[in-house]
Structure formats: structure tokens, C-alpha cells
Design an enzyme around this catalytic site. Structure first.
Site, short mmCIF file in Angstrom:
data_model
loop_
_atom_site.label_atom_id
_atom_site.label_comp_id
_atom_site.label_asym_id
_atom_site.label_seq_id
_atom_site.Cartn_x
_atom_site.Cartn_y
_atom_site.Cartn_z
N ASP A 163 -6.89 -10.56 6.20
CA ASP A 163 -5.82 -9.58 6.46
C ASP A 163 -6.25 -8.31 5.71
O ASP A 163 -7.07 -8.36 4.79
CB ASP A 163 -4.51 -10.14 5.90
N ASP A 184 -3.90 -5.01 4.88
CA ASP A 184 -2.91 -4.39 3.97
C ASP A 184 -2.31 -5.39 3.00
O ASP A 184 -1.72 -6.37 3.41
CB ASP A 184 -1.81 -3.72 4.81
C1 XBP Z 1 0.65 -4.81 7.32
C2 XBP Z 1 1.59 -4.22 8.29
C3 XBP Z 1 1.28 -2.87 8.85
C4 XBP Z 1 1.26 -1.84 7.73
C5 XBP Z 1 1.43 -0.44 8.28
O1 XBP Z 1 -0.49 -5.14 8.08
O2 XBP Z 1 2.57 -4.86 8.66
O3 XBP Z 1 2.32 -2.57 9.76
O4 XBP Z 1 2.38 -2.08 6.88
O5 XBP Z 1 0.38 -0.18 9.21
P1 XBP Z 1 -1.42 -6.39 7.61
P2 XBP Z 1 0.75 0.38 10.66
O6 XBP Z 1 -1.31 -7.40 8.74
O7 XBP Z 1 -2.79 -5.80 7.46
O8 XBP Z 1 -0.87 -6.92 6.29
O9 XBP Z 1 1.71 1.53 10.45
O10 XBP Z 1 -0.57 0.79 11.25
O11 XBP Z 1 1.40 -0.77 11.38
MG MG Z 2 -0.94 -7.91 4.65
#
Ligand code: XBP
Ligand code: MG
Length: 258
Positions: free
Chosen positions: A9, A11
Site C-alpha cells: 500500500d 499512503d
Molecule cells: C489512501 C487513500 C487515498 C488518499 C488520498 O490510499 O484512501 O484516498 O487518502 O489520495 P492508500 P487520493 O490505499 O494508498 O492507503 O486523493 O488520490 O485518493
Molecule cells: Mg494506506
């Protein structure tokens, strides 16, 4: 080795990026003259919705507005989110979100051992690649055989779709891979796709329930950032190495303690 690929993953797992996302959202709202300003407390709640566009829509629904106005504002969500993504890319490009402890090391260990690398993220591929470029350099984009992101699938995490798509692109069974996540939505998606899942919670997800995870550590750890004594004792090592992941994964496949 029982592991053919590691699926990360982005973020919160590879780097603590959500504060930068929050700042980018608020900057985009200002540019679009939407007098919204998401506090950290609000954003912690809003993060229960994966996907920036979906998160904006959930926020709009929470506002005390007539339905017609909500509909008008939702019609702007894509445009606002595009602005947010542009701003996020600029902010991340200045190196403000370093990789979490152990991520670069584990990537290097996997490459040295011939273990394939993939990404399965709810964010956009532009955001994932901006982080990789900023923290690992332009060449590192090619370390990841698959970058499965955002709108590639109809249903975002906690649905398993993005992991299932990444496995399909890798042409690997879930049993041959290990997922790394930071949130309950991400854990639910990875487990629903059948993956052995390591969770490293962060500030935003610390209060969530990770009892379904195969391993929970406050980080992957490093020689210069060893795990706390309790985690190291549980893990049987000062940080999570590829070799230790492989031992744990193989034991889980056999159904025996590692
Ligand atoms: C986390 C998310 C993303 C980010 C924001 O993604 O839910 O929506 O918070 O990015 P991950 P966007 O699966 O990598 O933890 O605004 O591009 O959605
Ligand atoms: Mg994440």
C-alpha cells in the site's frame, strides 16, 4: 522462498503522506472558493472513506445543505480532486514525506533476492509515482512490476478489487504474496483477497482494529531504527527482514508457529 512478490500500500504504509494529502485538499478547496478546511480530527474521520473523490462526496453529504446544492457541489468533486492531486504532487516533490523505517531496506532486500514488487493503492498512480520519484529516484518506478491504483477498479478498499487486480497483473496466487498496509480499510481489502498481511499503523489509523492482521508492528524497523523491545521480542528480530517475513509467511501457509 515461499514469497514470490511483496505488494505495498502507499499512503500511510510506504510513507506518512496523509498530512500532505490533508493540506492539498484544503489548498484545493481554497482555490475553488469552497470555504472548507478539514482539521486533523475531521480528516481522521474522513479517512474511513477510501479515495479522495469519494471522501469529498461523503463530506458534502454531511453538510447542512439542500439536496440540489449538494448535487451541484458533487458535480465539482472531480475538478476539485484534480486540483488537489496537482498540489499534492508539488508538495510531495519537495521530499516532505520520507519513507517509513525499513521500507527502502525491504525493497532493496526483495530486489536482491529476486522477489517481485507491486503497489496496490487507493490513491492515484500519479501520486504513487510522485512519492517513489521523490524518495527513491526516477529509476525506482521500474522496481515495481505492477502499480495498481485508484480508479483502475470499480470498488476501492475495503473491497479486495485493487489487490485482486494486482495479483492478476502479477499472474500470482494470493498465497505466494505478502501485503503491507496501514489502515483497517487496507487490511480488510488485503485479507479479502486472501493475502498474508503485515500492518504498520500510523497516527491516523492507530485507533483502528487490526486483529485480523497476520502481523502488526509499529514500523518495519531498521538497524538504525530498531523496533521497541516488545515488538522485537514478538518478532524474534530487531526489525522485519525479508528472511523473517518469508519464515512467518511459510509458517502461516503450513499452519504452524514460526
Ligand atoms: C489512501 C487513500 C487515498 C488518499 C488520498 O490510499 O484512501 O484516498 O487518502 O489520495 P492508500 P487520493 O490505499 O494508498 O492507503 O486523493 O488520490 O485518493
Ligand atoms: Mg494506506
Amino acid at each position: 522462498m515461499s514469497i514470490a512478490a511483496l505488494i505495498f500500500d502507499v499512503d500511510g504504509t510506504m510513507a506518512d503522506t496523509e498530512e500532505t494529502h490533508r493540506q492539498a485538499f484544503n489548498a484545493a478547496f481554497l482555490l475553488h472558493e469552497l470555504w472548507w478546511d478539514w482539521s486533523r480530527h475531521q480528516y481522521t474521520e474522513l479517512l474511513r472513506t477510501s479515495g479522495g473523490k469519494e471522501r469529498i462526496a461523503v463530506y458534502i453529504d454531511s453538510l447542512p445543505l439542500p439536496n440540489a446544492e449538494k448535487k451541484r457541489l458533487k458535480g465539482l468533486a472531480h475538478l476539485v480532486h484534480d486540483t488537489k492531486t496537482r498540489i499534492y504532487g508539488e508538495l510531495i516533490g519537495d521530499g516532505r514525506a520520507p519513507l517509513r523505517p525499513g521500507v527502502a531496506r525491504l525493497l532493496r532486500e526483495a530486489r536482491a533476492a529476486g522477489v517481485r514488487l507491486a503497489i496496490a493503492s487507493t490513491t492515484t498512480s500519479a501520486n504513487a509515482e510522485a512519492l517513489i520519484r521523490a524518495q527513491l529516484g526516477g529509476e525506482a518506478r521500474h522496481w515495481f512490476e505492477v502499480i495498481a491504483c485508484g480508479d483502475l477498479v470499480p470498488r476501492k478498499k475495503p473491497a479486495p478489487d485493487i489487490y485482486t487486480r494486482a495479483l492478476g497483473m502479477l499472474r500470482l496466487p494470493a498465497s505466494a504474496c505478502v501485503a503491507f498496509e496501514d489502515s483497517l480499510n487496507g487490511l480488510a481489502a488485503a485479507k479479502a483477497a486472501g493475502l498474508y498481511t503485515v500492518v504498520t499503523p500510523n497516527f491516523w489509523s492507530a485507533a483502528q482494529d487490526f486483529s485480523a492482521a497476520d502481523l502488526v508492528l509499529h514500523s518495519l524497523g531498521d538497524a538504525d531504527a530498531p523496533l521497541d523491545a516488545g515488538s522485537a521480542k514478538r518478532l524474534g528480530a530487531p526489525f522485519l527482514s525479508l528472511a523473517r517475513v518469508a519464515e512467518l509467511h511459510a509458517a502461516a501457509l503450513r499452519g504452524t508457529p514460526a
